[in-house]
Design a protein around this motif. Structure first.
Motif, PDB file in Angstrom:
ATOM      1  N   LEU A  32      16.529  34.561  41.081  1.00  0.00           N
ATOM      2  CA  LEU A  32      17.426  33.935  40.297  1.00  0.00           C
ATOM      3  C   LEU A  32      16.854  32.899  39.259  1.00  0.00           C
ATOM      4  O   LEU A  32      16.317  31.929  39.751  1.00  0.00           O
ATOM      5  CB  LEU A  32      18.694  33.224  40.823  1.00  0.00           C
ATOM      6  N   VAL A  33      16.726  33.142  37.917  1.00  0.00           N
ATOM      7  CA  VAL A  33      15.841  32.528  37.052  1.00  0.00           C
ATOM      8  C   VAL A  33      17.011  31.653  36.269  1.00  0.00           C
ATOM      9  O   VAL A  33      17.584  32.295  35.286  1.00  0.00           O
ATOM     10  CB  VAL A  33      14.951  33.076  36.347  1.00  0.00           C
ATOM     11  N   HIS A  34      17.113  30.254  36.429  1.00  0.00           N
ATOM     12  CA  HIS A  34      17.920  29.397  35.663  1.00  0.00           C
ATOM     13  C   HIS A  34      16.919  28.567  34.783  1.00  0.00           C
ATOM     14  O   HIS A  34      17.360  27.688  34.129  1.00  0.00           O
ATOM     15  CB  HIS A  34      18.733  28.519  36.380  1.00  0.00           C
ATOM     16  N   ASP A  35      15.654  28.848  35.091  1.00  0.00           N
ATOM     17  CA  ASP A  35      14.566  27.756  34.043  1.00  0.00           C
ATOM     18  C   ASP A  35      15.269  27.971  32.628  1.00  0.00           C
ATOM     19  O   ASP A  35      15.574  28.939  32.169  1.00  0.00           O
ATOM     20  CB  ASP A  35      13.126  28.471  34.204  1.00  0.00           C
ATOM     21  N   VAL A  54      14.601  40.377  38.956  1.00  0.00           N
ATOM     22  CA  VAL A  54      14.849  39.183  38.370  1.00  0.00           C
ATOM     23  C   VAL A  54      16.430  39.154  37.513  1.00  0.00           C
ATOM     24  O   VAL A  54      16.575  40.209  36.912  1.00  0.00           O
ATOM     25  CB  VAL A  54      13.962  38.692  37.308  1.00  0.00           C
ATOM     26  N   VAL A  55      17.118  37.792  38.085  1.00  0.00           N
ATOM     27  CA  VAL A  55      18.394  37.800  37.417  1.00  0.00           C
ATOM     28  C   VAL A  55      18.559  36.649  36.591  1.00  0.00           C
ATOM     29  O   VAL A  55      17.818  35.635  37.322  1.00  0.00           O
ATOM     30  CB  VAL A  55      19.416  38.076  38.461  1.00  0.00           C
ATOM     31  N   THR A  56      18.783  36.713  35.502  1.00  0.00           N
ATOM     32  CA  THR A  56      18.683  35.257  34.943  1.00  0.00           C
ATOM     33  C   THR A  56      20.332  35.480  33.982  1.00  0.00           C
ATOM     34  O   THR A  56      20.947  36.225  34.053  1.00  0.00           O
ATOM     35  CB  THR A  56      17.768  35.021  33.695  1.00  0.00           C
ATOM     36  N   VAL A  57      20.577  34.224  33.566  1.00  0.00           N
ATOM     37  CA  VAL A  57      21.748  33.809  33.121  1.00  0.00           C
ATOM     38  C   VAL A  57      22.278  34.018  31.491  1.00  0.00           C
ATOM     39  O   VAL A  57      23.307  33.868  31.217  1.00  0.00           O
ATOM     40  CB  VAL A  57      22.267  32.329  33.603  1.00  0.00           C
ATOM     41  N   SER A  58      21.264  34.520  30.617  1.00  0.00           N
ATOM     42  CA  SER A  58      21.601  34.846  29.249  1.00  0.00           C
ATOM     43  C   SER A  58      20.863  36.174  28.881  1.00  0.00           C
ATOM     44  O   SER A  58      19.978  36.563  29.519  1.00  0.00           O
ATOM     45  CB  SER A  58      21.339  33.696  28.570  1.00  0.00           C
ATOM     46  N   ASN A 117      26.592  33.227  32.695  1.00  0.00           N
ATOM     47  CA  ASN A 117      27.245  32.084  33.379  1.00  0.00           C
ATOM     48  C   ASN A 117      28.761  32.228  32.829  1.00  0.00           C
ATOM     49  O   ASN A 117      29.309  32.825  32.054  1.00  0.00           O
ATOM     50  CB  ASN A 117      26.588  30.979  33.095  1.00  0.00           C
ATOM     51  N   GLY A 118      29.496  31.677  34.014  1.00  0.00           N
ATOM     52  CA  GLY A 118      30.929  31.462  33.939  1.00  0.00           C
ATOM     53  C   GLY A 118      31.376  30.133  34.415  1.00  0.00           C
ATOM     54  O   GLY A 118      30.822  29.534  35.268  1.00  0.00           O
ATOM     55  N   VAL A 119      32.583  29.818  34.017  1.00  0.00           N
ATOM     56  CA  VAL A 119      33.136  28.406  34.677  1.00  0.00           C
ATOM     57  C   VAL A 119      34.451  28.617  35.118  1.00  0.00           C
ATOM     58  O   VAL A 119      35.347  29.609  34.649  1.00  0.00           O
ATOM     59  CB  VAL A 119      33.034  27.376  33.358  1.00  0.00           C
TER      60      VAL A 119
END
Length: 367
Positions: free
Chosen positions: A111-114, A146-150, A171-173
């Protein structure tokens, strides 16, 4: 056997080496509960460190099994006992992923949030890419997926770091927690916080990539506006020492949704993002955003619709904030558009469903 109409059950283990709580840890806390209805049953392993103690309690309060470890051998024992279908990895440390691979068993999903890139004028991007390749990317490639958020982040990792199996799950909120205020509530909150003038809110940890010095400089150039900073970090003490009188430091807060609802605008001069939860929280709250014109922010904001993108430094931020202060109708329209942008692609439920669907696919993948 899976009941008709219900998704198959999948057991996953989230593993992090975080000594404290960051965005990737909040991501786990928020996403795991709503993924249950999609058949994802998750547990979390994280260091038995003082900085994670409160967070571990929060996870347990949400019914999430937690394994506090002192060595990865303990996590390997958890894997052995749990028969997990996937192990999801997140690392704060340089070359942290290779330690996972040596001790744990796959299949692995990183999980790549970098932030991936620092957007600093005069900093050659090739230099930063070389450091990231050496310290993180080369090891991340060892995962099965690999999963990233954008979408920007996924394309970046494929193009610049040669990662073949990269998936974007935006991402979600929580749109109930982060919502616009009604007129009466807004006025009451502004009285409570003593927001008497046009008030600009910045919510971020005080670290170099969040670019707080630009907030302080903008405040100095716009004395007619008030600036409110929520968060803590290593840059807070020196910035407090040089801040002008129209800047307030609130420290660590547990009322951030209310602050968003009370502020007139949100300023985020960030120089590094993948996909900013703080930006999405502000948008969901109906706040117009003034932010840096970098790829991750352009994925969320179209100039003049949900907010204003700035590419000209302090003067540009001051000009944008003054425009919003002088044009309340534009503020209201941008805030409403920002809320709709979140509702149509960045809710917590959409995020949970997207990640759960992908994990089901990866668990049956041959790669």
């Amino acid at each position: 056997m899976t009941a008709p109409g219900r998704p198959p059950s999948l057991r996953v283990l989230f593993v992090t080496d975080a000594p404290a709580v960051g965005g990737s840890e909040v991501y786990m806390r928020e996403l795991i509960p709503p993924m249950r209805e999609h058949g994802i049953h998750a547990e979390v392993a994280l260091p038995a460190a003082a900085g994670t103690a409160d967070f571990r309690a929060q996870l347990q309060d949400r019914g999430i099994p937690v394994h506090a470890y002192r060595s990865l051998a303990e996590v390997a024992a958890v894997q052995q006992a749990g028969a997990f279908d996937l192990t999801l990895l997140s690392s704060w440390n340089a070359r942290g992923y290779r330690k996972y691979y040596r001790t744990l068993r796959g299949p692995f999903v990183s999980l790549v949030h970098d932030q991936l890139m620092l957007h600093i004028p005069m900093l050659p991007q090739g230099i930063y890419r070389a450091f990231y390749e050496a310290l993180q990317a080369g090891d991340i490639r060892g995962a099965n997926h690999v999963v990233t958020v954008s979408r920007w982040g996924a394309a970046y990792l494929q193009r610049h770091h040669r990662m073949p199996h990269v998936h974007a799950v935006p991402n979600g909120v929580n749109t109930t927690k982060f919502r616009p205020a009604g007129p009466d509530e807004r006025e009451a909150l502004r009285r409570e916080y003593d927001f008497t003038r046009f008030t600009v809110l910045t919510v971020a940890r005080f670290s170099i990539e969040k670019n707080h010095p630009t907030v302080i400089a903008a405040a100095r150039h716009a004395p007619e506006l008030d600036f409110v900073l929520a968060g803590t970090g290593y840059l807070e003490p020196p910035l407090r020492a040089v801040a002008p009188g129209n800047v307030r430091f609130l420290g660590k807060r547990h009322d951030v949704p209310e602050l968003y609802r009370a502020a007139d605008a949100v300023l985020q001069p960030t120089i590094a993002e993948n996909q900013s939860l703080a930006t999405l929280e502000a948008m969901s709250s109906g706040a117009p955003i003034v932010t840096n014109d970098i790829p991750a922010q352009r994925e969320l904001i179209t100039f003049g619709q949900e907010g204003l993108l700035v590419g000209t430094g302090v003067d540009g931020y001051v000009k944008a904030l003054r425009f919003l202060a002088q044009h309340p109708a534009h503020r209201e329209r941008m805030g409403a558009a920002a809320r709709q942008r979140v509702l149509h692609g960045h809710t917590l439920e959409q995020n949970a469903e997207g990640l759960a669907t992908l994990l089901h696919q990866l668990a049956t993948s041959d790669t």
